[in-house]
Design a protein around this motif. Structure first.
Motif, mmCIF file in Angstrom:
data_model
loop_
_atom_site.group_PDB
_atom_site.id
_atom_site.type_symbol
_atom_site.label_atom_id
_atom_site.label_comp_id
_atom_site.label_asym_id
_atom_site.label_seq_id
_atom_site.Cartn_x
_atom_site.Cartn_y
_atom_site.Cartn_z
ATOM 1 N N LEU A 23 19.520 -19.395 68.274
ATOM 2 C CA LEU A 23 20.063 -18.200 67.832
ATOM 3 C C LEU A 23 18.801 -16.963 67.652
ATOM 4 N N GLN A 27 17.885 -13.581 69.880
ATOM 5 C CA GLN A 27 18.087 -12.499 68.973
ATOM 6 C C GLN A 27 19.296 -12.223 68.490
ATOM 7 N N THR A 28 20.374 -13.373 68.016
ATOM 8 C CA THR A 28 21.463 -13.171 67.777
ATOM 9 C C THR A 28 21.589 -12.743 66.155
ATOM 10 N N PRO A 29 22.034 -11.579 66.010
ATOM 11 C CA PRO A 29 22.047 -11.149 64.547
ATOM 12 C C PRO A 29 22.491 -11.924 63.492
ATOM 13 N N TYR A 30 21.926 -12.293 62.363
ATOM 14 C CA TYR A 30 22.304 -12.770 61.205
ATOM 15 C C TYR A 30 23.736 -12.282 60.697
ATOM 16 N N GLY A 31 24.798 -13.332 60.688
ATOM 17 C CA GLY A 31 26.099 -12.657 60.236
ATOM 18 C C GLY A 31 27.082 -12.536 61.324
ATOM 19 N N SER A 32 26.608 -12.572 62.416
ATOM 20 C CA SER A 32 27.334 -12.188 63.545
ATOM 21 C C SER A 32 28.358 -13.470 63.597
ATOM 22 N N SER A 33 29.368 -13.204 64.173
ATOM 23 C CA SER A 33 30.495 -14.243 64.590
ATOM 24 C C SER A 33 29.719 -15.669 65.150
ATOM 25 N N LEU A 34 28.924 -15.453 66.274
ATOM 26 C CA LEU A 34 28.173 -16.525 66.761
ATOM 27 C C LEU A 34 27.338 -17.469 65.674
ATOM 28 N N CYS A 35 26.710 -16.474 64.825
ATOM 29 C CA CYS A 35 25.737 -16.980 63.894
ATOM 30 C C CYS A 35 26.379 -17.823 62.954
ATOM 31 N N VAL A 36 27.552 -17.252 62.221
ATOM 32 C CA VAL A 36 28.524 -18.011 61.561
ATOM 33 C C VAL A 36 29.031 -19.325 61.904
#
Length: 298
Positions: A23, A27-36
């Motif tokens: 992640l 650079q997947t944003p924290y709180g994004s659907s993928l991150c969750v």
């Protein structure tokens, strides 16, 4: 025994960190659907890795700490379900007593959020009360599957193994440090403490280790008393469900996660700190008692 622990930790850290660093690198944003989604999957890995370790080491599945033991210790299950919410409320109360200017009983920020979403003629106070009641009573049950994913590993496998070679309190400290470090890449992404603070990310990682030692003492106490992971899983789930509740009452919505009112802060977490001290004192007394009088130790 050290080999078993080493294999379990190697598997758990490797699989978790590969996913989370993936992640970070993308650079997947924290709180994004993928991150969750990835964070949720990570919660299942300690349980999976404990099972894999049992297969690799051929130690078997004789005691997974899954068989409910209600006789004489049903109250520990109730403490797991309701205790975290009460401890979070206690910590938030102390915080708002020390910083009364931070307390907003009118729920201004939440009311503004409702207005921005076009929700009108609805009492913000009533909505919050319903959410808090559901979170306090049922959060531990709603979050049980993912909480159990962690607890089968940390309290159902690692803790008993450590207790075979050291005192329960020392095992709690060691397992708490390990549990906290396991969260390191998640904390670096912003989990619990955000980003951009002066000591980021190391200050957040260190704070997370402390938080895991404190909450781990409470969860470990429930596991040791019952020789079952369900009370700890209930407690873990309840903590996750109710932890953000004090934010609703913060004026302007601005707070310091290292201080409070969230339980991750030194003041907001004072309820858990007190519970951890109590639990470790009780375990020390039990550990020093004659062994033939104890029937609930690992």
């Amino acid at each position: 025994m050290k080999k078993n622990i080493g294999i379990f930790l190697a598997l758990t850290f490797f699989l978790t960190w590969v996913l989370v660093f993936g992640l970070i690198l993308t650079q997947t944003p924290y709180g994004s659907s993928l991150c969750v989604l990835i964070f949720s999957l990570c919660m299942l890995l300690p349980a999976l890795c404990s099972l894999l370790t049992r297969l690799i080491t051929r130690e078997g599945f004789s005691n997974l700490y899954l068989k409910p033991k209600l006789k004489g210790c049903w109250h520990y299950y109730l403490i797991g379900l309701l205790g975290p919410s009460l401890l979070i409320v206690a910590g938030a109360a102390v915080y708002f007593l020390l910083f009364p200017q931070q307390f907003d009983p009118k729920l201004t920020v939440f009311s503004q959020m409702l207005a921005a979403q076009g929700v009108e003629n609805v009492s913000a106070g009533l909505l919050i009360a319903i959410q808090l009641l559901i979170g306090a009573l049922f959060g531990g049950i709603i979050n049980l599957p993912f909480a159990l994913g962690e607890e089968l590993g940390w309290r159902g496998y690692l803790l008993p193994k450590l207790c075979q070679s050291m005192s329960p309190n020392r095992a709690i400290l060691v397992s708490g440090v390990i549990w906290g470090l396991w969260h390191a890449p998640m904390v670096a992404m912003g989990h619990n403490y955000g980003v951009g603070y002066p000591t980021a990310p190391w200050g957040g990682i260190l704070a997370m280790v402390g938080f895991c030692i404190i909450t781990g003492a409470f969860l470990s106490y429930l596991t040791i008393r019952t020789q079952n992971v369900f009370p700890a899983a209930f407690g873990h789930g309840a903590l996750n469900a109710f932890a953000a509740a004090p934010v609703y009452f913060v004026a302007s919505g601005v707070y310091n996660p290292f201080v409070g009112p969230l339980p991750t802060g030194i003041i907001g977490g004072i309820g858990f700190i007190g519970a951890a001290v109590f639990c470790m004192i009780q375990l020390r007394k039990k550990d020093s008692a004659p062994k033939n009088r104890s029937t609930d130790s690992f």
